[in-house]
Design an enzyme around this catalytic site. Structure first.
Site, PDB file in Angstrom:
ATOM      1  CB  CYS A 120      -0.848   0.042   1.269  1.00  0.00           C
ATOM      2  SG  CYS A 120      -1.834  -1.426   1.529  1.00  0.00           S
ATOM      3  CE  LYS A 164       0.891  -7.701 -14.503  1.00  0.00           C
ATOM      4  NZ  LYS A 164       2.013  -8.671 -14.554  1.00  0.00           N
TER       5      LYS A 164
HETATM    6  C1  G6P Z   1      -1.447 -12.569 -20.098  1.00  0.00           C
HETATM    7  C2  G6P Z   1      -0.092 -11.998 -19.707  1.00  0.00           C
HETATM    8  C3  G6P Z   1       0.814 -13.123 -19.175  1.00  0.00           C
HETATM    9  C4  G6P Z   1       0.118 -13.843 -18.030  1.00  0.00           C
HETATM   10  C5  G6P Z   1      -1.236 -14.398 -18.455  1.00  0.00           C
HETATM   11  C6  G6P Z   1      -2.037 -14.958 -17.296  1.00  0.00           C
HETATM   12  O1  G6P Z   1      -1.313 -13.376 -21.217  1.00  0.00           O
HETATM   13  O2  G6P Z   1       0.520 -11.379 -20.809  1.00  0.00           O
HETATM   14  O3  G6P Z   1       2.034 -12.568 -18.718  1.00  0.00           O
HETATM   15  O4  G6P Z   1       0.936 -14.894 -17.572  1.00  0.00           O
HETATM   16  O5  G6P Z   1      -2.012 -13.331 -19.013  1.00  0.00           O
HETATM   17  O6  G6P Z   1      -2.374 -13.908 -16.439  1.00  0.00           O
HETATM   18  P1  G6P Z   1      -2.995 -14.081 -15.004  1.00  0.00           P
HETATM   19  O7  G6P Z   1      -3.320 -12.673 -14.576  1.00  0.00           O
HETATM   20  O8  G6P Z   1      -4.250 -14.916 -15.129  1.00  0.00           O
HETATM   21  O9  G6P Z   1      -1.979 -14.729 -14.144  1.00  0.00           O
END
Ligand code: G6P
Length: 606
Positions: A2, A601
């Site tokens: 935080c 992301k």
């Molecule tokens: C996207 C990102 C990856 C990530 C994946 C799963 O493809 O580019 O870097 O590993 O999502 O994301 P999460 O938030 O479900 O772990």
């Protein structure tokens, strides 16, 4: 994670506090608030949402007064609610505090305070400290005593800033394992989680150490040791960073910062309440079959989980990639599926949860973002407490998920009588040591890894290989390399090499082997055999070995030196070193590391 801010000034502080909150927002943004002493008593305003949203709802700028504290939250204990947002006043409103970290013994303290008649409005660990202050002040009628005595009762990690009606114009702040810095200026002094909060106002900074506290007014500050209350003379450092660099804590990219955050995020993962872990562990015991599901990095972490459950609990827990889940019909009513997701919003994983629930399976999740869709859909969710991960590619969140899976696997092992409690505790202790070792490795080996990355960043094709648990480590490391460098890196089991891929090997092909420690005789020797297969065909080999392992060094073209640690932890050390290798390779190539092309992301669409 935080963001904390506290300001004592000769002028009104609301707008300055608001600016610092905006600068700290990257540390958390699910709710925020402010408390300011208005000349009579402390006033509070807080709500859920990011800083601008909350300001729109509550109008922080209407608050009057020249001493205040503020906080932007990333929920750990307690959901995202107005009651749980900071600051937290004591029952009598004579104290208000903001806190970053986790009070690990808060439940026992809360119980004691409830017995004494204290009421709790929130479900946070933080509110315990506000009421402890009130309780201790009742005994001593001295603020500094109340502050120090309350701190003696607290376990865990913390950065705290406090104001009180009893001493208007004064801010008390302290830290242990969570960051806190002081900014000094003419007539306005600052305390914050990081320099970024106040860098546009002052670059004169004092770094507070663990178990040190500061008593600060608009034109004075006194730093003392918590153990004996002796004054400490502190050097004022002139920071040369600009605002954006400060936001990244001085690191050139969020990826690097997040790699270096890992000792702390490991510790956070190790502080997760045992009953949380127990609840998931019981599902592995009570259900006929369990699966581990994620996508991208989290799929590879799920695969690492498969090896951990096999090792510690003698249980086969298959990993499935969320995007392939609909093409399989693996679950039934009697089954349990553990989902992994940093963001908690990934479409493929959400669809897999829906499918599992439709079949009546029991569901649980390990998620970083509190209040995210996935965390709210599953039957039971553990929040990993890694803090916001800004870089698109996952590093600290991924490693924390491994640490949590590790703990769950140990617990399942004990429940299945495959491990004694003593053995499980010993492994738990090793994980704590691992946090220390990683800190050392990051500080001591980065320069060398950077050098090697510079030398090899012109290589367009890589094979990343490992055997046993080193296989998913190789897959995840290859994914990291692809994501940030756009180079081709293929992850595969080292035993698979001779069944096809070996045809590619010649003097232009580089291989990175994830080599186990020698104690793992079978794994070590068979990986070494695969290295020989590559070397015989003139392929170039990069691998990991101990400083004194001259025999292995002779075989390799390049090597990373790993420290002597428990053999089960070697794969994690190598994972972190491979993160750095990808980072420095991309840095040398001049790429957009925090936002690689074509990636997002959180992929919320199918
Ligand atoms: C996207 C990102 C990856 C990530 C994946 C799963 O493809 O580019 O870097 O590993 O999502 O994301 P999460 O938030 O479900 O772990």
């Amino acid at each position: 994670m935080c963001g904390i801010s506290a300001i004592a000034s000769h002028k009104q502080v609301a707008s300055k506090l608001l600016n610092t909150l905006l600068n700290l927002e990257y540390r958390g943004y699910d709710s925020c608030g402010m408390s300011i002493y208005d000349g009579v008593q402390i006033q509070h305003k807080k709500n859920i949402g990011n800083v601008n949203e909350v300001n729109h709802k509550v109008d922080f700028l209407s608050m009057k007064g020249s001493t205040g504290i503020a906080h932007t939250r990333w929920a750990t204990h307690g959901g995202v609610t107005m009651e749980n947002s900071h600051p937290h006043p004591s029952n009598d409103n004579n104290f208000a505090i903001v806190h970053n970290g986790i009070f690990s013994n808060y439940q026992d303290l809360k119980e004691e305070l409830i017995q004494k008649g204290y009421l709790f409005k929130s479900t946070t660990d933080t509110e315990v400290f506000s009421n402890l202050l009130q309780d201790e002040y009742r005994k001593s009628q001295n603020i500094e005593d109340a502050f120090c005595e309350s701190l003696k009762k607290i376990e865990g990690s913390y950065a705290i800033a406090m104001i009180t009606n009893y001493n208007p114009g004064v801010i008390y702040a302290v830290k242990k394992d969570s960051p806190l810095v002081i900014g000094v200026n003419d007539g306005t002094n600052y305390i914050s989680s990081d320099i970024n909060a106040f860098i546009s106002e002052t670059k004169d900074t004092i770094l507070l150490g663990d178990f040190e506290y500061v008593i600060m007014t608009k034109d004075s500050y006194e730093v003392k040791k918590l153990s004996n209350r002796n004054k400490i003379l502190k050097e004022v450092i002139k920071v040369k960073w600009d605002r954006e660099t400060a936001r990244r804590g001085g690191f050139s990219h969020y990826m690097l910062k997040e790699i270096f955050d890992q000792p702390q995020t490991i510790r956070n993962a190790l502080q997760i309440q045992t009953d949380q872990l127990e609840e998931i562990a019981r599902k592995f015991i009570n259900k006929e079959q369990s699966f581990c599901v994620g996508v991208g990095t989290t799929y590879y972490i799920a695969m690492i989980g498969t090896y951990l459950f096999s090792k510690f609990a003698n249980m086969y827990v298959p990993a499935i990639s969320s995007d392939e889940y609909p093409n399989l019909i693996p679950v039934k009513k009697d089954h349990h599926v553990l989902f992994l997701s940093q963001s908690g919003e990934t479409y493929d994983t959400r669809m897999a949860i829906r499918a599992a629930k439709n079949c009546g399976a029991s569901t649980s999740a390990i998620v970083n973002v509190v209040g995210s869709s996935i965390s709210q859909t599953v039957d039971h969710c553990i929040y990993q407490q890694s803090g916001p991960e800004i870089c698109v590619v996952s590093t600290k969140a991924a490693l924390s998920q491994i640490i949590i899976l590790w703990q769950v696997a140990l617990r399942v092992g004990v429940l299945r009588n495959k491990l004694t409690q003593k053995e499980a505790d010993a492994f738990h202790d090793h994980l704590h040591e691992f946090a220390e070792i990683i800190e050392k490795v990051l500080n001591e080996e980065s320069g060398f890894i950077r050098g090697l990355a510079m030398e090899t960043s012109n290589i367009n094709n890589w094979l990343f290989m490992g055997k046993g648990i080193y296989y998913p480590i190789a897959l995840e490391s290859a994914l990291k390399m692809k994501e940030v460098t756009y180079l081709h890196a293929e992850g595969l089991p080292s035993g698979f090499l001779k069944h096809g891929t070996l045809a590619m090997v010649d003097e232009n092909l580089y291989s990175l082997f994830f080599l186990p420690s020698r104690e793992k005789t079978h794994l070590f020797e068979s990986t070494l055999m695969a290295i020989e297969e590559v070397k015989t065909r003139k392929g170039k080999v990069v691998s990991f070995c101990l400083e004194d392992d001259t025999k292995t060094k002779e075989l390799l073209d390049y090597y990373f030196v790993i420290p002597k640690i428990h053999s089960e932890l070697t794969p994690l050390i190598e994972l972190v070193m491979a993160q750095l290798f990808s980072y420095y390779s991309a840095l040398h190539l001049g790429l957009n590391i925090d936002k690689p092309r074509n990636l997002a992301k959180s992929v919320t669409v199918g």
